[in-house]
Structures are given as structure tokens and as C-alpha cells.
Design a protein around this motif. Structure first.
Motif, short mmCIF file in Angstrom:
data_model
loop_
_atom_site.label_atom_id
_atom_site.label_comp_id
_atom_site.label_asym_id
_atom_site.label_seq_id
_atom_site.Cartn_x
_atom_site.Cartn_y
_atom_site.Cartn_z
N ALA A 191 53.44 -45.84 -19.89
CA ALA A 191 52.25 -45.44 -20.65
C ALA A 191 52.64 -44.62 -21.87
CB ALA A 191 51.30 -44.64 -19.76
N ARG A 192 51.97 -44.91 -22.98
CA ARG A 192 52.12 -44.11 -24.19
C ARG A 192 50.73 -43.87 -24.79
NH1 ARG A 192 57.77 -45.93 -27.26
NH2 ARG A 192 59.07 -45.74 -25.37
N ALA A 193 50.66 -42.97 -25.73
CA ALA A 193 49.36 -42.60 -26.30
C ALA A 193 49.45 -42.47 -27.81
CB ALA A 193 48.86 -41.29 -25.69
N VAL A 279 50.99 -33.69 -27.31
CA VAL A 279 51.54 -34.44 -28.45
C VAL A 279 50.70 -35.67 -28.74
CG1 VAL A 279 53.56 -35.72 -29.26
CG2 VAL A 279 53.86 -33.56 -28.04
N ALA A 280 50.07 -36.24 -27.68
CA ALA A 280 49.20 -37.39 -27.88
C ALA A 280 47.89 -37.02 -28.55
CB ALA A 280 48.91 -38.06 -26.54
N ARG A 314 52.76 -25.12 -32.69
CA ARG A 314 52.75 -26.32 -31.87
C ARG A 314 53.43 -27.49 -32.57
NH1 ARG A 314 47.04 -26.61 -28.49
NH2 ARG A 314 47.20 -24.53 -27.57
N MET A 315 53.35 -27.51 -33.89
CA MET A 315 54.04 -28.56 -34.63
C MET A 315 55.54 -28.45 -34.43
SD MET A 315 53.82 -29.55 -38.68
CE MET A 315 52.08 -29.95 -38.52
N GLN A 316 56.05 -27.22 -34.46
CA GLN A 316 57.47 -27.02 -34.21
C GLN A 316 57.84 -27.40 -32.77
OE1 GLN A 316 58.06 -22.90 -35.22
NE2 GLN A 316 58.50 -23.35 -37.38
N HIS A 320 60.60 -30.11 -31.73
CA HIS A 320 61.70 -29.76 -30.83
C HIS A 320 61.73 -30.71 -29.63
CE1 HIS A 320 64.63 -27.03 -28.91
NE2 HIS A 320 64.01 -27.36 -27.78
N ALA A 321 60.55 -31.04 -29.10
CA ALA A 321 60.48 -31.96 -27.95
C ALA A 321 61.06 -33.33 -28.32
CB ALA A 321 59.04 -32.10 -27.47
#
Length: 327
Positions: A191-193, A279-280, A314-316, A320-321
């Protein structure tokens, strides 16, 4: 009943009679069958040629049956093999016919489904017949059925069919969707989003696609959908899916911890699940509601992830993720 073994009606009656009365002569057989001597003689001659009866020597020849499994078994096996061969030949010819017809008639490339029930039935049949892979664009606002009612997918996953599904963010925010996605992923779905998808679409084994065309026409709520067979149009739809797949965010299943013992420097499986939803683009409130957590708990866990990643925003965190391969 025994036509497939090569026996006509008189031969079958004669053979059955011999089975019950293991030995008789020509005259007796003709009398029992109620046919002329010449007809009974012809039947016996053909049965001897097929190995169904044997003749006993004597002043008056008598005839007895050969065991059915020995006499008929090989012939039935041969005819079964011929039937299978003929069926394969018919399937090949049918495919060649369809291919040539589609070249001459574009209408054969696209089949129109005029109603919700027809669309639902087609989706069911295609998934039941899937052999290798099903590709799905799942948008918010169902047409044929809610995603939670797709009972064909678990059965297909069970028999080894691969599912790659891209979910639209708005769909993931609907009540009950996150547990449903987690259940499917646990069964083997990939699954992806994404924030948004261009169309609703299902592609089965890269040979056929189903895509709703019109959901509402002049106030009538019956949807119209297209079934697209092998063609350049189908190739384009497959390419569309693959291009979105490479850009979509993987949805991690809660509890999928890393296996290399690196839990000290990477998030837990539960936190990776939360991060994949973030992130989705799923909102904090929707994540909290569907996971049964308080909004404060979700935000605290996100703050812990930011500290683990050394991120200020959160963008960073998302960057990083991606760099560390967390998702």
C-alpha cells in the motif's frame, strides 16, 4: 452414455448385455437386442476391433466381454487428451480472433458497463480470475462499492496474487479506512498513499483494466465505466499507475519493526505507521480518531520522531525519513 468411448447405441446395448450375461452367441445376442442378425454381427465385429469382446472357439462361436476398465480406459484417456488439445487450440484461435477484431474494430477494445451493479460484478469476476497482480487506484468517494466491502481481495491474496494499491489521502481520512488498510497490508497488500489520484482504476494481470468514466449523468446516479482490453490505451494506463507508484508514500504497518536490531536509531513499527500516514498527508485529527488516540498523543509521538531525526519541522522530518529509508 458411452458415445465418447466410440460406441454407438447398438454396441452399447450389446456390451451392457454381455456384462450381465457374460457369454452368448450371435443368434442369442440378436434376439436379446431385438435387432436383425446382420446388425448384431456388425456390432460384434466393431466391438472386437475395439477390444471390447473376445470370441470363444467352438462349433458355435460365443462371445464374452473384456473388463470395462481395460477395454474402455485407454480410449477414454486418448479422447480426453484430444479434447484438451482441441480446447487449447480453440482458446488460441479465440485469442487470435479477438486480437484481429480489435485491430479492425476499436469498439472491441473498450467495453462499456452501464450500471453500478455491472461494474461491481466485473470487479468481482476480474479479481476472482486474477493470476499474478492487481493494480489499484483507490480514490475517495466510492462508485461501485466501499473499499471495506472488497471481499475478493483477501481471497486473491491468499492464493498468491500480488496487490499494489495507491490510496488517495481523503480516502484514508474516512472512518474505518486505516484499520481496513492495515488488515490488507497484513495479508500481503503493498500500500502507498498520495494527496490526489487522477482516476479510479483497477488493472488485472496487465491484460485488462476497469475505469469508471461518468458517475452522474443528468441527475441519474448510475455510473458508467470502461473495460479496457489489451491495447496501447491499456499500456498507457499501466504507465500512469507505475509513475504514481514511484512517487507515492509507502504505508507502513503498525508493528513492522526493523529486523536488524537497530531499534535504538530508528522508529518503532507503530511510529513508522504514524509517520507514513503523516507523510501521506493525513491530518493529525484523522490519525488520532482512526487509531483511537488523543490528538495530544499523536502530536507528542510526532515530536519524539522529530527529536529522533534531529528535525526542527515536519518537512525536515519527512526529508530525513526519506534519506534514511524509514519508509
Amino acid at each position: 452414455m458411452l458415445e465418447m468411448a466410440g460406441l454407438d447405441a447398438v454396441m452399447e446395448r450389446a456390451y451392457r448385455l454381455l456384462i450381465t450375461a457374460p457369454e452368448t452367441d450371435l443368434t442369442g445376442l440378436a434376439a436379446e437386442l431385438g435387432v436383425p442378425i446382420a446388425e448384431a454381427e456388425r456390432a460384434l465385429r466393431d466391438m472386437r476391433a475395439m477390444g471390447l469382446v473376445r470370441e470363444t472357439a467352438g462349433s458355435v462361436p460365443r462371445f464374452s466381454p473384456v473388463a470395462p476398465d481395460l477395454a474402455l480406459g485407454p480410449e477414454l484417456t486418448r479422447r480426453h487428451a484430444m479434447l484438451d488439445s482441441a480446447r487449447r487450440a480453440v482458446d488460441q484461435l479465440a485469442e487470435e480472433y479477438r486480437t484481429n477484431v480489435r485491430r479492425r474494430d476499436a469498439a472491441q477494445l473498450v467495453e462499456i458497463l452501464p450500471s453500478r451493479s455491472a461494474l461491481r460484478e466485473k470487479l468481482r469476476l476480474l479479481q476472482d480470475g486474477a493470476r499474478e497482480e492487481v493494480l489499484y487506484f483507490c480514490r475517495a468517494g466510492h462508485v461501485a462499492m466501499p473499499s471495506t466491502d472488497n471481499r475478493e481481495e483477501p481471497a486473491a491474496l491468499e492464493r498468491g496474487v500480488a496487490y499494489r494499491v495507491i490510496y488517495e489521502r481523503a480516502l484514508l481520512e474516512q472512518p474505518g479506512m486505516l484499520p481496513n488498510v492495515a488488515y490488507s497490508v497484513d495479508l500481503g497488500e503493498q500500500a502507498r498513499a498520495m494527496l490526489a489520484l487522477p482516476v479510479r482504476m483497477m488493472i488485472v494481470d496487465r491484460r485488462i483494466a476497469v475505469m469508471p468514466l461518468v458517475q452522474h449523468v443528468r441527475g441519474v446516479s448510475e455510473p458508467t465505466a470502461a473495460v479496457i482490453h489489451h491495447s496501447s490505451l491499456l499500456d498507457a494506463l499501466i504507465a500512469l499507475f507505475e509513475s504514481h507508484w514511484t512517487r507515492a508514500t509507502p504505508v507502513r504497518l503498525a508493528g513492522d519493526d526493523t529486523e536488524d536490531g537497530s531499534a535504538a536509531v530508528t522508529p518503532s513499527g507503530d511510529d513508522l505507521y504514524l509517520l507514513s500516514l503523516l507523510v501521506a498527508g493525513v491530518s493529525d485529527k484523522s490519525i488520532a480518531t482512526q487509531l483511537g488516540l488523543s490528538l495530544r498523543t499523536v502530536q507528542r509521538r510526532l515530536q519524539s520522531l522529530m527529536e529522533l531525526a534531529g528535525a526542527q519541522t515536519r518537512m525536515q522530518l519527512a526529508w530525513h525519513a526519506a534519506r534514511e529509508g524509514w519508509l
